[in-house]
Each structure stands twice: as C-alpha cells, then as structure tokens.
Design an enzyme around this catalytic site. Structure first.
Site, PDB file in Angstrom:
ATOM      1  CB  ALA A   1      -0.896   0.000   1.220  1.00  0.00           C
TER       2      ALA A   1
ATOM      3  N   GLY B   1      -0.023  -5.607   0.196  1.00  0.00           N
ATOM      4  CA  GLY B   1      -1.137  -5.706  -0.747  1.00  0.00           C
ATOM      5  C   GLY B   1      -0.712  -6.341  -2.063  1.00  0.00           C
TER       6      GLY B   1
ATOM      7  CD  GLU C   1       0.615  -6.297   4.973  1.00  0.00           C
ATOM      8  OE1 GLU C   1       1.426  -7.160   5.365  1.00  0.00           O
ATOM      9  OE2 GLU C   1      -0.015  -6.400   3.918  1.00  0.00           O
TER      10      GLU C   1
ATOM     11  CD  GLU D   1      -3.069  -8.522   1.909  1.00  0.00           C
ATOM     12  OE1 GLU D   1      -2.991  -7.324   1.545  1.00  0.00           O
ATOM     13  OE2 GLU D   1      -3.556  -8.865   2.989  1.00  0.00           O
TER      14      GLU D   1
END
Ligand code: ADP
Length: 716
Positions: free
Chosen positions: A70, A119, A144, A122
C-alpha cells in the site's frame, strides 16, 4: 476503443487469447496500492471479465518491483471508518480476481519480479498461480505489522490456507520477507525462474491452466514423510489442533510484545476468526482491525520512523571507496570488516597486533558467513568470494591504496591518536580517516592529525552485522567530501545513517548516559534489578538498562560515564556506589559477573543477588513501575532535546532515527521527539518540573522543550 486503453496505472495487451496486465504506476517509480490504482484495477477487472477474446491472464509489472504494497502516505488520510471501507473495497476486487478462474474459467498467473509485498502479495495470492524470479531483489511477504497494521487484503485468510497456519503465522506476525527460493519451499510461489524467462513461462502456464481448476494445494512432501511433519499436518487440519496452534502463537507473541504491539495480536485474531467462523468472518475482522489500527498512535509512530529512514543524508561529492583499511579486528573491527566485504563489496585490509588476533578476526567473519549459508541466505560460493575480499596484516602493507581507514582499536585517546599519525604516514593524502569510538570527541583525536579535514567519526553498534544504525560524526574541520564519503560508505554497508556534530558521546552515547545513570539512582534508592529492567522492557525497550550495562560491559560504561561527567557535570553522574561495581570486578557478561549471573557457557541466568551487597544497598521494592519508567525514559528524552538545542543533532528526525535504530527506543513510540509531540511538550515539561522539584536539577527541562511548551510548536 475499450476503457482499459486509457488507464493511468495499467497497460493491458491481449494476444493469442492471453491478456497481459502490466502494473505501471504513473506518478511514482514504485508500484504501490491506493484508491487511484484500485480504481484502474476495477476497470481492468471489468475488461478481463467481459472480453470474450481473453481466456487467460498474466499480471506483471513494468517497474523494478512487482507491487510493493500500500502507499503508506495514503494511510495518514484514513480514519477507522474510511480505512475499513477501503479494505472492504479491496476484498471485493481481489475476490473478483480470484473468481476469474473459479467462476469464469480464466486462469490468472502472477509473474513476480522485485518486491511483492503487503497488498502486492495479497493480489498475487488471489491469482491462480505464482511464478517468481530468482533475482535477489525479488522478495515476498506481509510486512504490514512493521507499520502497525495487518495484512488486510485477504492476507490473513488466503496465506494460511495456501501455505499452512504455522508458516503463515511466522510470516505475518514478524513481517519478515522471503526470497523466491524460500517462497517456493513454503509453497507461496509455484515456480522459480530466471528473470529473462519470466514473461515466456508465465504465458505458457496461463495457457496450460485454461480448462483446468486452480492447482490444488498439496502438503509438502517432507510434511507427509517425517513424523514431525505428520504431527504438524494433524495440528493444522483439525479444529482442535488449530485452536492449539493459535493459542500457542498468542502466548509466545504476548511474551515478546508485552502487549505493546497491537498489530500482530490483531493479525493473529483475524486468522483465528477466519478458521473458527469461516472466510467471510475472517475478512470482516481484517477490515475492522485495519481501520482501528491504521488510525492508532502506534501505527503513526512506526510509519514516521519508516519515512524518516527512507530520507537519506546527502552524499554529494563522496569519494569512491574501493578498498577500506580497518585497524583492530576485535568485535567491532571484525563486524565492520564483514559488512564492508559483504554489503559494500569492497576489498578489506584488517590490521591487527599479532597473527593470532588477525586469525580471530578472520574467524569472526567466517562464522557470520557460515551462519548466512546455513540459513540459506547465501550460497557457499558467494560466501567464499566475500571471505576472499578480506585480508589481514600485522604491519602497514596493503595500506598504500586504501580510500578509507576505519579504526576500531581499544577505546583510548592516546592510542587512537598514535594510530592516526601512523596511518597518515602510509596512506595517500586524500584518504579519509574514521574513528569508531563510542565516546571520545572526534576533535580530540583529529588534533593529532596533519589533515583534520579528512577525519570523521563512524560510530557503529554491536553486533555490527545486525545493528542497523551508523552515526557519522563530523567536527568543525571535517570537509564536506570526507563527510559524504563516510555517509555513502555507510549506506553501501547497508546502514541507516545519521550525521551528527561532534561532542562528548555524540548523540546516541550521550543520551544513554542519563538513562543509565537514572537506572543506577533508582537502584541505589532501593528498586530491584528486576523491577528496573522489567519496567523499561514493558515500556518497550528490547532490554532494560541493567541488562544493557552487562552486555556493553560495566567497566566500559564506567569509562564512558567519566567522559560524559567531565563534559556535562553532575547532571549525568551515576551515584557514587556504582564505583563499587568496578572495584568488585563486575564487568558484566564478558567476565560472567554483573547485575545478572552467568553460567560457565556464558548463558545469562537470574539476577545475581550479591550485587546488592557490593553496592551496599538492600532492595525494598517500594518504587512503582510508572515512576521507574518515567524517570529513566524522561532522563533520556530530555537529554535528546538538549542535543537538538545545542546543535549536536541536525534535526529532530535524526534524533528519532538514532534512538530507535541505535538504542532500541520503542519504535511504536516513534523516537524521543515524535513521542514528545504525541504527549505534548507542555505535559512533558510539567512532568520534568515535578521530578526536578523532588529529585533536583538533573531533571531541569531543556530550554528547547520549555520553548516548545510555550509556543505549542512541534518537533516533527
Ligand atoms: P571492540 O569490542 O571495541 O572491538 P576489542 O578490545 O575487542 O574492542 O578490539 C580491539 C582490537 O584492537 C583488539 O583486537 C586489539 O588487538 C586491536 N588493536 C589494539 N591496538 C592496535 C593497533 N595499534 N593496531 C591494530 N590493532 C590494534
């Protein structure tokens, strides 16, 4: 013309039924996720779903990274509500990505080169198949928690289902990342290829998967064969076993975090919910937890440190360092030699007093490298290459062409001056001379130099190959080039570098002075060793001040204390009784006699209760944990403020980096200055005044704090 032809952050090409989606963020040289990229991604999904000419998909990147996670700047705009909403949107998008294969028969292959994190990972997890390059820049993982949030784009759900609960916990709770080979062993990627084959193999696999289901997850061969593996499988696959796994993980986690890091606890909880109540509930937990965490003070502090360390000091005018000379191959010198040969990849010449000492230096390097090979962080051949770059000597041979000399001889001013003079008689005139002293002012060493403009301090932390910080110290006379050379070389060694102005103890050692002294004051007032260390560890330091004293060496600490007291007076002086420790030959770990007891092998046991007799005190335990925490941490924080006031620090940001990366100041508090801002300078000054009244002028608040309290300005 379809909508996807006009996207900002993606390119989409279809040939022969295979759509290649190229992530290429328009406004940055890194691919990161944020609402603007997500918006485009939704348009890409529309096209992939609806274009009948597309039968398979490859997702790849035009940048040196795949998708680095992110965009953290975006985090600071989020509230708990908007954070949760953004996550729900990401879930919907990644579900659509997954359903391309499961519901529409269009397999999706992630072709990964470079960082595939957070992300990004993911997104890859929602694909049908993952191929990664064997390039060292390729890293996968869910870092994270290091920023105080959790993998919330499905990571806490898809990762354990793909690679197993225990390995997923290991990645998610620590935030560590893995290379492609490791990812392959874990089952996180399906295939590893050299970079030049990535595109071709990805296309081929995408086509092969058409008409077939998602490749089934198979337990790894090893797990099916050996008894430990079988036991693990049993634990992983039945609800009782899973319950046990989560329970154990939680217990271990709380021991480590002492409840100070909410993020890994929440990540664990989201995983548990997902297994206990199903995927939907798991995703829902992810979204709620992310919202809470992203707006928390801990996450803000961790992000501020992350940004601060990305902001590198200036290296304009740095001289190239192809060969470095190191004086002294003790613990520090050997560590410096290791990172110089390993990371900076320079030739290293180590000078020692005799062949035995030189051999010890080489053995130290060999041990560090062997450990890296053992952990599969490095190939044996590469380790040999590193070792070959390091040679040792007991005279000045091989010093005629060094670009930089770093001295790490005993902490003794006269000795340091003497080696400096000797160095200058054998090296070229432009060679930079750096001292790795931890407390002697560089100007005092440079006073012996015929070219003081080339003299700097390079203060490393022990063990050098592990500790991230380098404190570069410059005097009034140090030239810009010498400074830049030291900084650039430190960066090449893989260090986070701060530059500070010269003074006794520079920045890091100096603020450690009052911190340790206050621990000793508390001890002499009757606080026990355990009470002190546990209080400070509970506040978030990795080790308490007395354990630290044992590690550093009580004798070494006492010497440093003399330097600091000479310069700053009683304010930083420990109580008299501390002299008894040195007199009683308590040196700490190195002679297995300190605040703690050590066994034959050097393993630390409990507190050595005889230390109280040496000090002539008896612990009464009447001092509260909060008082211990407040006094010790404020002593350090107030001194940090003084360093800024006096210009030892060039910025508050450097002060935060130095304390967090060099001294283990709790990263979730962001460093002394970030912490002052969060508390409010006014409150900090009030607390200091109260302590001043009770305990004397060592707690008089720094001028700069008083001024900030009055004006309301913040430091960061
Ligand atoms: P540290 O833990 O700071 O590295 P050590 O005492 O382990 O401290 O290491 C200092 C090293 O410096 C010793 O190995 C010592 O032999 C070496 N040394 C001392 N004087 C000189 C010198 N003049 N030239 C080279 N090496 C020296």
């Amino acid at each position: 013309m379809s909508q996807t032809d006009t996207l900002e952050h993606f390119r989409l090409e279809v040939s022969d039924g295979v759509a290649t989606v190229v992530i290429d963020r328009a406004d940055d040289d890194l691919n990161t996720l944020d609402p603007s990229l997500m918006e485009d991604f939704l348009a890409v999904l529309d096209r992939l779903e609806n274009d009948a000419s597309i039968s398979a998909v490859v997702i790849t990147s035009a940048k040196p990274d795949f998708l680095a996670g992110a965009n953290i700047k975006w985090f600071s705009e989020l509230t708990p509500e908007t954070g949760t909403e953004a996550i729900r949107a990401a879930h919907a998008a990644f579900d659509r990505l997954e359903r391309l294969h499961t519901h529409r028969g269009k397999p999706v292959v992630a072709a990964i080169h470079g960082a595939c994190l957070g992300g990004g990972n993911e997104l890859a997890l929602a694909c049908s198949y993952r191929i990664a390059t064997d390039d060292p820049k390729t890293r996968l993982g869910q870092p994270e928690v290091q920023l105080g949030v959790i993998p919330a784009g499905g990571g806490t759900q898809r990762l354990p289902r793909l690679i197993g609960i225990a390995p997923a916990l290991d990645l998610i709770l620590t935030g560590k990342t893995v290379d492609a080979r490791r990812a392959h062993r874990l089952g996180l990627v399906d295939e590893v290829v050299p970079p030049k084959l990535l595109a071709e193999v990805a296309r081929r696999r995408a086509k092969e998967l058409v008409g077939r289901g998602r490749p089934a997850k198979k337990p790894r061969l090893r797990d099916r064969l050996d008894p430990a593996g079988l036991q693990k499988l049993a634990l992983e696959t039945n609800p009782v076993g899973q319950h046990l796994l989560f329970q154990q993980a939680r217990k271990k986690l709380l021991e480590e975090t002492k409840g100070n890091f909410p993020a890994p606890e929440k990540a664990l909880e989201a995983m548990r919910v997902g297994f206990h109540k199903g995927l939907r509930a798991g995703y829902d937990a992810e979204a709620r937890f992310f919202g809470e965490l992203v707006a928390s003070p801990e996450s803000k502090a961790l992000r501020s440190i992350f940004f601060a360390t990305r902001h590198k000091p200036d290296t304009t005018g740095a001289r190239k360092v192809g060969k470095v000379g190191i004086l002294g191959g003790g613990l520090m010198g050997s560590g410096i030699a290791t990172v110089s040969a390993l990371r900076a990849q320079s030739l290293v010449r180590v000078k020692e007093v005799d062949p035995a000492a030189a051999a010890r230096a080489k053995a130290y390097v060999a041990k560090v490298l062997a450990e890296r090979v053992r952990r599969k962080r490095m190939r044996p051949f590469d380790a040999e290459q590193v070792q070959l770059r390091i040679t040792t000597t007991t005279d000045w041979s091989g010093f005629a062409d060094v670009d930089l000399v770093i001295e790490a001889v005993f902490e003794d001013l006269e000795l340091k001056r003497q080696v400096l003079r000797e160095v200058e008689s054998v090296v070229p005139p432009e060679t930079v001379f750096a001292s790795n002293t931890s407390s002697i002012p560089i100007a005092q060493i440079a006073a012996a130099s015929s070219r003081p403009e080339n003299v700097v301090g390079m203060h490393y932390f022990s063990p050098v190959e592990k500790m991230p910080l380098l404190e570069v110290v410059v005097t009034d006379q140090t030239s810009k080039e010498a400074e830049a050379t030291a900084v650039a070389y430190g960066l090449a060694q893989g260090k986070t570098v701060i530059v500070v102005n010269d003074g006794p103890g520079f920045y890091t050692t100096r603020i450690l002075g009052p911190y340790s002294a206050e621990a000793f004051h508390l001890l002499s007032e009757g606080a026990s060793v355990e009470d002190i260390d546990q209080a400070i560890e509970a506040w978030g330091f990795p080790v308490g001040p007395l354990r630290l004293a044992d590690e550093v060496g009580i004798d070494v600490g006492a010497k440093i204390s003399v330097v600091l007291v000479d310069a700053f007076g009683d304010r930083v002086a420990p109580p008299r009784a501390m002299e008894n420790l040195v007199a009683a030959d308590r040196k700490g770990r190195k002679n297995r006699k300190g605040f703690y007891a050590y066994d034959e092998s050097g393993k630390r046991g409990g507190v050595d209760a005889t230390v109280y007799a040496d000090l002539g005190i008896e612990p009464t335990g009447h001092i509260s944990r909060t008082e211990i925490q407040e006094r010790i941490t404020l002593a350090m924080i107030n001194e940090a403020a003084r360093c800024l006031e006096e210009g030892v620090l060039r910025s508050a940001e450097d002060g935060d980096i130095g304390a967090v990366m060099g001294l283990g100041f709790p990263p979730f508090r962001g460093g002394p200055f970030f912490w002052i801002d969060q508390q409010g300078a006014r409150r900090v000054v009030e607390r200091l005044r109260a302590l001043e009244e009770r305990l004397g002028p060592r707690f008089t608040p720094a001028e700069i704090l008083v001024e900030a309290a009055e004006s309301g300005r913040s430091f960061r």
